[in-house]
Design a protein around this motif. Structure first.
Motif, mmCIF file in Angstrom:
data_model
loop_
_atom_site.group_PDB
_atom_site.id
_atom_site.type_symbol
_atom_site.label_atom_id
_atom_site.label_comp_id
_atom_site.label_asym_id
_atom_site.label_seq_id
_atom_site.Cartn_x
_atom_site.Cartn_y
_atom_site.Cartn_z
ATOM 1 N N CYS A 35 -32.172 4.369 -20.249
ATOM 2 C CA CYS A 35 -31.287 3.265 -19.875
ATOM 3 C C CYS A 35 -30.168 3.076 -20.884
ATOM 4 N N SER A 36 -28.980 2.876 -20.354
ATOM 5 C CA SER A 36 -27.851 2.415 -21.155
ATOM 6 C C SER A 36 -27.659 0.940 -20.850
ATOM 7 N N THR A 37 -27.991 0.084 -21.817
ATOM 8 C CA THR A 37 -27.780 -1.344 -21.602
ATOM 9 C C THR A 37 -26.284 -1.646 -21.498
ATOM 10 N N SER A 38 -25.462 -0.820 -22.125
ATOM 11 C CA SER A 38 -24.005 -0.982 -21.997
ATOM 12 C C SER A 38 -23.578 -0.797 -20.550
ATOM 13 N N GLU A 39 -24.050 0.280 -19.916
ATOM 14 C CA GLU A 39 -23.706 0.555 -18.519
ATOM 15 C C GLU A 39 -24.208 -0.555 -17.605
ATOM 16 N N VAL A 40 -25.388 -1.077 -17.899
ATOM 17 C CA VAL A 40 -25.934 -2.171 -17.087
ATOM 18 C C VAL A 40 -24.966 -3.351 -17.069
ATOM 19 N N MET A 41 -24.311 -3.591 -18.194
ATOM 20 C CA MET A 41 -23.396 -4.724 -18.292
ATOM 21 C C MET A 41 -21.957 -4.352 -17.951
ATOM 22 N N GLY A 42 -21.752 -3.143 -17.416
ATOM 23 C CA GLY A 42 -20.428 -2.753 -16.943
ATOM 24 C C GLY A 42 -19.514 -2.169 -17.995
ATOM 25 N N HIS A 43 -20.081 -1.745 -19.129
ATOM 26 C CA HIS A 43 -19.292 -1.165 -20.211
ATOM 27 C C HIS A 43 -19.574 0.329 -20.319
ATOM 28 N N HIS A 44 -18.755 1.030 -21.072
ATOM 29 C CA HIS A 44 -18.940 2.460 -21.313
ATOM 30 C C HIS A 44 -20.234 2.668 -22.089
ATOM 31 N N ILE A 45 -20.975 3.704 -21.722
ATOM 32 C CA ILE A 45 -22.255 4.002 -22.363
ATOM 33 C C ILE A 45 -22.108 4.022 -23.893
ATOM 34 N N GLY A 46 -23.005 3.320 -24.562
ATOM 35 C CA GLY A 46 -23.036 3.299 -26.014
ATOM 36 C C GLY A 46 -22.065 2.351 -26.693
ATOM 37 N N ARG A 47 -21.320 1.572 -25.927
ATOM 38 C CA ARG A 47 -20.275 0.738 -26.538
ATOM 39 C C ARG A 47 -20.645 -0.734 -26.679
ATOM 40 N N GLN A 48 -21.548 -1.223 -25.849
ATOM 41 C CA GLN A 48 -21.879 -2.656 -25.859
ATOM 42 C C GLN A 48 -23.389 -2.847 -25.699
ATOM 43 N N SER A 49 -24.176 -2.209 -26.545
ATOM 44 C CA SER A 49 -25.635 -2.309 -26.450
ATOM 45 C C SER A 49 -26.078 -3.767 -26.497
ATOM 46 N N SER A 50 -27.135 -4.060 -25.760
ATOM 47 C CA SER A 50 -27.607 -5.437 -25.661
ATOM 48 C C SER A 50 -29.125 -5.500 -25.770
ATOM 49 N N MET A 51 -29.599 -6.190 -26.787
ATOM 50 C CA MET A 51 -31.040 -6.383 -26.940
ATOM 51 C C MET A 51 -31.584 -7.322 -25.865
ATOM 52 N N GLU A 52 -30.763 -8.252 -25.376
ATOM 53 C CA GLU A 52 -31.205 -9.168 -24.328
ATOM 54 C C GLU A 52 -31.454 -8.409 -23.026
ATOM 55 N N VAL A 53 -30.560 -7.470 -22.707
ATOM 56 C CA VAL A 53 -30.740 -6.631 -21.521
ATOM 57 C C VAL A 53 -31.959 -5.739 -21.713
ATOM 58 N N ALA A 54 -32.088 -5.166 -22.909
ATOM 59 C CA ALA A 54 -33.239 -4.306 -23.214
ATOM 60 C C ALA A 54 -34.550 -5.060 -23.012
ATOM 61 N N GLU A 55 -34.606 -6.287 -23.468
ATOM 62 C CA GLU A 55 -35.818 -7.092 -23.324
ATOM 63 C C GLU A 55 -36.170 -7.308 -21.855
ATOM 64 N N LEU A 56 -35.192 -7.662 -21.032
ATOM 65 C CA LEU A 56 -35.459 -7.872 -19.603
ATOM 66 C C LEU A 56 -35.963 -6.601 -18.928
ATOM 67 N N ILE A 57 -35.327 -5.485 -19.228
ATOM 68 C CA ILE A 57 -35.716 -4.215 -18.608
ATOM 69 C C ILE A 57 -37.091 -3.785 -19.089
ATOM 70 N N TYR A 58 -37.318 -3.854 -20.403
ATOM 71 C CA TYR A 58 -38.620 -3.498 -20.958
ATOM 72 C C TYR A 58 -39.728 -4.337 -20.328
ATOM 73 N N GLN A 59 -39.556 -5.648 -20.338
ATOM 74 C CA GLN A 59 -40.599 -6.539 -19.822
ATOM 75 C C GLN A 59 -40.886 -6.267 -18.343
ATOM 76 N N SER A 60 -39.844 -6.049 -17.557
ATOM 77 C CA SER A 60 -40.028 -5.802 -16.125
ATOM 78 C C SER A 60 -40.837 -4.547 -15.866
#
Length: 181
Positions: A35-60
């Motif tokens: 998973c690219s959390t950057s891509e999930v949030m509509g940004h270029h891969i590797g540019r806007q990593s998000s621990m909040e997005v990571a947490e939601l995806i991991y937990q799910s």
């Protein structure tokens, strides 16, 4: 929770429901998430990593694999050679040798970092073989999927802004025209 995170949570819930409906999750098998959390949030891969997005995806996905008694693994990014974070017991069962790296936001990605810090006994291995995979944001997980990988199509094709590609594996068909399968 803002609207974007509400949409993300809904997309994850819908995807997991659709995967459960087609019996994607299999007892005892290994599921790889890239998973690219950057891509999930509509940004270029590797540019806007998000621990909040990571947490939601991991937990799910962690909850889904727990319900179905699967082994879950997370692929890191190119900066750690797409190495895979998993529980030590999963690596040990497959005879995989851990490597010396700790994934983080800039080398491995937010989801691998989050998994490493939340697994009970995490290790990172250079090569793994997963029975099933979910690629969120085109992170190229194919190198870790057991042969023969078969794409799985479900209605939910995105997680927020990121494309989702899903695969499972099947045994090779051998023997030619006389063989029966």
């Amino acid at each position: 929770m803002n609207a974007e995170f509400a949409r993300l949570k809904n997309d994850l819930h819908t995807l997991i429901e659709q995967l459960e409906a087609v019996d994607f999750f299999k007892d005892g098998e290994k599921l790889l998430i890239g998973c690219s959390t950057s891509e999930v949030m509509g940004h270029h891969i590797g540019r806007q990593s998000s621990m909040e997005v990571a947490e939601l995806i991991y937990q799910s996905f962690y909850q889904a694999t727990e319900r179905h008694q699967m082994h879950i693994m997370f692929q890191g990014c190119e900066h750690i050679n797409r190495a895979v974070t998993m529980e030590r017991k999963t690596a040990h069962a497959d005879g995989l040798q851990p490597v010396s790296v700790v994934p983080h936001r800039s080398a491995g990605g937010s989801l691998s970092e989050y998994a490493f810090s939340h697994f009970t006994d995490p290790v990172v291995v250079e090569h793994a073989i997963a029975d099933r995979g979910i690629d969120i944001g085109q992170t190229l997980i194919g190198m870790h999927i057991r042969h023969v990988a078969v794409p799985l199509r479900v209605e939910q094709r995105t997680i927020n802004e990121a494309n989702v590609t899903i695969a499972y594996s099947r045994p090779k068909l051998i023997g030619g025209p006389r063989a029966h399968y």
